[in-house]
Design an enzyme around this catalytic site. Structure first.
Site, PDB file in Angstrom:
ATOM      1  N   ALA A 158      -2.896  -2.334   8.385  1.00 33.92           N
ATOM      2  CA  ALA A 158      -4.231  -2.242   7.795  1.00 33.92           C
ATOM      3  C   ALA A 158      -5.267  -2.901   8.699  1.00 33.92           C
ATOM      4  CB  ALA A 158      -4.238  -2.909   6.422  1.00 33.92           C
ATOM      5  N   ASN A 159      -6.404  -2.247   8.854  1.00 35.05           N
ATOM      6  CA  ASN A 159      -7.454  -2.750   9.746  1.00 35.05           C
ATOM      7  C   ASN A 159      -8.393  -3.738   9.047  1.00 35.05           C
ATOM      8  OD1 ASN A 159      -6.829  -1.334  12.170  1.00 35.05           O
ATOM      9  ND2 ASN A 159      -7.486   0.548  11.177  1.00 35.05           N
ATOM     10  N   HIS A 183      -6.768  -2.599  18.049  1.00 33.12           N
ATOM     11  CA  HIS A 183      -6.908  -1.237  17.538  1.00 33.12           C
ATOM     12  C   HIS A 183      -8.347  -1.036  17.073  1.00 33.12           C
ATOM     13  CE1 HIS A 183      -5.930   2.538  15.646  1.00 33.12           C
ATOM     14  NE2 HIS A 183      -6.331   2.094  14.470  1.00 33.12           N
ATOM     15  N   GLY A 185       0.823  -1.208   0.000  1.00 32.38           N
ATOM     16  CA  GLY A 185       0.000   0.000   0.000  1.00 32.38           C
ATOM     17  C   GLY A 185       0.850   1.247   0.000  1.00 32.38           C
ATOM     18  N   ASP A 240      -2.281   4.005  19.175  1.00 33.16           N
ATOM     19  CA  ASP A 240      -3.118   4.261  20.346  1.00 33.16           C
ATOM     20  C   ASP A 240      -2.253   4.558  21.571  1.00 33.16           C
ATOM     21  OD1 ASP A 240      -5.651   3.417  18.952  1.00 33.16           O
ATOM     22  OD2 ASP A 240      -4.493   1.569  18.822  1.00 33.16           O
ATOM     23  N   GLY A 295      -4.755  -2.836   2.403  1.00 37.87           N
ATOM     24  CA  GLY A 295      -5.912  -3.635   2.773  1.00 37.87           C
ATOM     25  C   GLY A 295      -7.149  -3.053   2.122  1.00 37.87           C
TER      26      GLY A 295
END
Length: 350
Positions: free
Chosen positions: A151-152, A208, A32, A180, A110
């Protein structure tokens, strides 16, 4: 006077070593790479902020075919920057080429959640992406490759990588909760009108997401009288147990409202911090938060990718023990349920 020529030789040798270095380049993959976070992170890596000022690197940048032109533009800028530590750049849309021989992999790419999409739809898209990337790393990466998933949903994506790259040690697959952690340091520092470097040992438990638990029960600040408890110095349990936690959990959404874009600079900085501390070590008496494979510590089921307090030395992390709290255990149970539910969805797609 007789020793002067020797001094010249010694100085010349020192200069030559400093200029040329003796370390072999490390190959660093960024997926990415043409995106916002990649654009912020890549110069940090190339300037030595992640691996140190004497570690040469070869960058492997990967993105999807529709981003190929933008990716090439990033490569052009790296060439124009004439960075001394950057010994080579590969910009590609080919997964095998990108993963070949890499020592470090930072997974930014992602499938993003779009308006109207349910979370499980996003996870189904990412299963395919991370299954393919895991297979490529399994076949092509260096034997002891260290992986950071950004990536989430980061914890879940890291689990997919762990499942489909079994030859990569489970301890080498991590996910990002340092953003965080840094946010918590920043909020405490701002509240006390101090610098973030004067605050240490906050903990992010879990993942996260909005179910994470930011914990300051063992955090300290540096004062003129020495280190003191954050809870003692702030002296406002209502804020620490309420608004502070909400701010950290919802900070990403607040930034999107302000910028109309998601966090990029802070996410890149956190990824850089994560890898720097993992590979180069944390200061004695200081821990950081990392999403790692649970070994059963704090009652978290083994194998779960979960954020713990860790200390790092010689490229290895260790979970810091003894940070017990009834509040934390209560929160941990809720986080485990949320993560287990996500994993059940993932295994269904697998």
């Amino acid at each position: 006077m007789a020793s002067f020529p020797l001094l010249q030789v010694l100085l010349k040798c020192r200069f030559t070593r400093k200029r040329c270095g003796t370390k072999q380049p490390l190959k660093v993959l960024v997926t990415g790479a043409a995106g916002q976070v990649g654009y912020a992170l890549i110069p940090m890596i190339a300037r030595g902020l992640m691996l140190g000022p004497d570690q040469p690197i070869i960058l492997h940048m990967l993105d999807i075919p529709s981003a190929a032109e933008a990716l090439n533009g990033v490569k052009m800028e790296l060439v124009d920057a004439a960075l001394p530590l950057l010994k080579g750049v590969i910009a590609t849309t080919d997964l095998v080429e990108a993963c070949t021989g890499v020592n470090i992999a930072i997974m930014l790419g992602g499938f993003p959640r779009k308006e109207g999409m349910e979370r499980k739809e996003v996870m189904s898209k990412n299963v395919a992406i991370y299954k393919d990337q895991a297979s490529a790393l399994e076949q092509c990466a260096a034997k002891n490759c260290k992986v950071l998933v950004v990536a989430n949903p980061a914890n879940t994506n890291a689990l997919i990588l762990k499942e489909f790259a079994p030859s990569i040690p489970a301890k080498n697959i991590t996910c990002l909760t340092r953003l965080d952690h840094n946010r918590a340091l920043g909020q405490i520092a701002e509240r006390l009108n101090m610098h973030a470097s004067e605050v240490k040992n906050v903990i992010i438990w879990g993942n996260h997401s909005s179910t994470q638990y930011p914990d300051i029960n063992h955090a300290t600040v540096i004062t003129q009288e020495g280190e003191k408890s954050v809870r003692e110095i702030i002296a406002n349990d209502k804020w620490l147990s309420g608004e502070f936690i909400t701010i950290i959990r919802q900070r990403g959404a607040a930034i999107i409202r302000a910028r109309k874009l998601s966090s990029a600079l802070s996410a890149a900085s956190a990824a850089c911090d994560h890898m720097h501390d993992w590979l180069l070590g944390t200061p004695k008496g200081t821990w950081v938060s990392m999403g790692v494979c649970s070994d059963g510590s704090y009652g978290i089921p083994p194998g779960l990718i979960y954020s713990f307090p860790v200390s790092c030395e010689k490229g290895e992390w260790s979970i810091v023990q003894g940070n017990n709290s009834d509040v934390i255990f209560s929160g941990s149970r809720l986080i485990c349920v949320a993560l287990t539910d996500e994993y059940a969805i993932i295994y269904w797609y697998l």
